[in-house]
Design an enzyme around this catalytic site. Structure first.
Site, PDB file in Angstrom:
ATOM      1  N   MET A  61      20.555 -33.522 -32.943  1.00 31.06           N
ATOM      2  CA  MET A  61      21.484 -32.446 -33.172  1.00 31.06           C
ATOM      3  C   MET A  61      20.727 -31.140 -33.070  1.00 31.06           C
ATOM      4  O   MET A  61      19.562 -31.090 -33.394  1.00 31.06           O
ATOM      5  CB  MET A  61      22.099 -32.646 -34.541  1.00 31.06           C
ATOM      6  CG  MET A  61      22.802 -33.985 -34.504  1.00 31.06           C
ATOM      7  SD  MET A  61      23.220 -34.828 -35.923  1.00 31.06           S
ATOM      8  CE  MET A  61      23.945 -33.808 -37.039  1.00 31.06           C
ATOM      9  N   CYS A  62      21.370 -30.159 -32.563  1.00 32.98           N
ATOM     10  CA  CYS A  62      20.766 -28.858 -32.262  1.00 32.98           C
ATOM     11  C   CYS A  62      20.208 -28.861 -30.838  1.00 32.98           C
ATOM     12  O   CYS A  62      19.971 -29.909 -30.238  1.00 32.98           O
ATOM     13  CB  CYS A  62      19.671 -28.453 -33.236  1.00 32.98           C
ATOM     14  SG  CYS A  62      20.153 -28.565 -34.963  1.00 32.98           S
TER      15      CYS A  62
END
Length: 263
Positions: free
Chosen positions: A1-2
């Protein structure tokens, strides 16, 4: 994520690296092409950059999505830098801390970002947290896995480790405490970049003697982008990119590093 990105090279407007490319970090906040976990990175963003003659980076961070911040558009258009680290965030666990939880984290000359998630957070890292000085724990910028991962790396940097060595030691330690974690870490001091590929995508674009970009995914379709193998440490400057296999917890020592050919 990111999704995150670091750059070292001749001074460029922030927007030329973060906004203008066809598949820029700005666009990756709502339409990443290679993100394996999560689909939208709207839980905050940040950019850190270095000014000429000042080793301490400046930062601009917000809790909301990058596309909703009109001030960032102006900032990215006029601010120029020869080194930066930026990230758009998809929070592992929704909740507190807002802007403080958005990368890049900073201390001294360093900027840091974490793309991934620590399994079993926060309990899995409690034993490692106990090894840190109480004052460092009480000074954490945010109550999330990325902030503690940064503190574990920072303790090594302050102890005299190079950036690459700090990541090489910290990632297997975290992985042993929290198996199944995704630990793509990105670190710069304004002159060099160190990063790990551990459970998620990592790419680099090198222009020999000119610049290097290290990113979660390519921001355009330039054929010179190279993917970093999983379980690898990347160390890069404007002149060299070095890839070194990382040990799995309890593995035998990793093979010697190899310098990537530059074309």
């Amino acid at each position: 994520m990111c999704r995150h990105l670091a750059y070292v090279g001749p001074p460029e407007p922030l927007g030329r690296l973060l906004v203008e490319p066809a598949h820029s970090l700005y666009r990756q906040s709502w339409e990443p092409r290679r993100q394996r976990y999560g689909t939208v990175n709207a839980d905050g963003f940040g950019v850190g950059w270095y000014a000429d003659g000042d080793p301490m980076p400046a930062r601009y961070r917000r809790a909301g999505p990058i596309w909703a911040d009109l001030s960032f558009a102006d900032l990215a258009r006029v601010v120029r830098s020869g080194a930066l680290l930026a990230a758009v965030r998809d929070a592992t666990v929704p909740g507190a801390d807002g802007e403080a939880a958005a990368a890049p984290f900073a201390a001294g000359p360093w900027l840091f970002s974490h793309n991934g998630a620590v399994k079993g957070w926060p309990g899995s890292l409690a034993p490692l947290a106990q090894k840190l000085p109480a004052v460092d724990l009480l000074s954490l910028e945010a109550r999330n896995d990325s902030a503690l991962a940064w503190e574990l790396v920072l303790a090594r940097l302050r102890g005299g480790d190079s950036m690459g060595q700090a990541l090489t030691d910290a990632v297997p330690e975290i992985a042993a405490a929290a198996p199944g974690s995704r630990l793509n870490l990105l670190l710069t001091d304004g002159a060099t970049i160190a990063a790990t590929a551990w459970g998620d995508t990592l790419w680099y674009l090198a222009r020999p003697g000119h610049s290097v970009v290290v990113a979660s995914e390519p921001y355009d379709d330039d054929t010179r982008w190279q993917e970093v193998p999983d379980r690898t440490l990347l160390s890069a400057s404007r002149t060299d990119v070095l890839l070194t296999p990382l040990k799995e917890p309890n593995d035998t020592p990793a093979p010697a590093p190899s310098k990537e050919p530059r074309s």
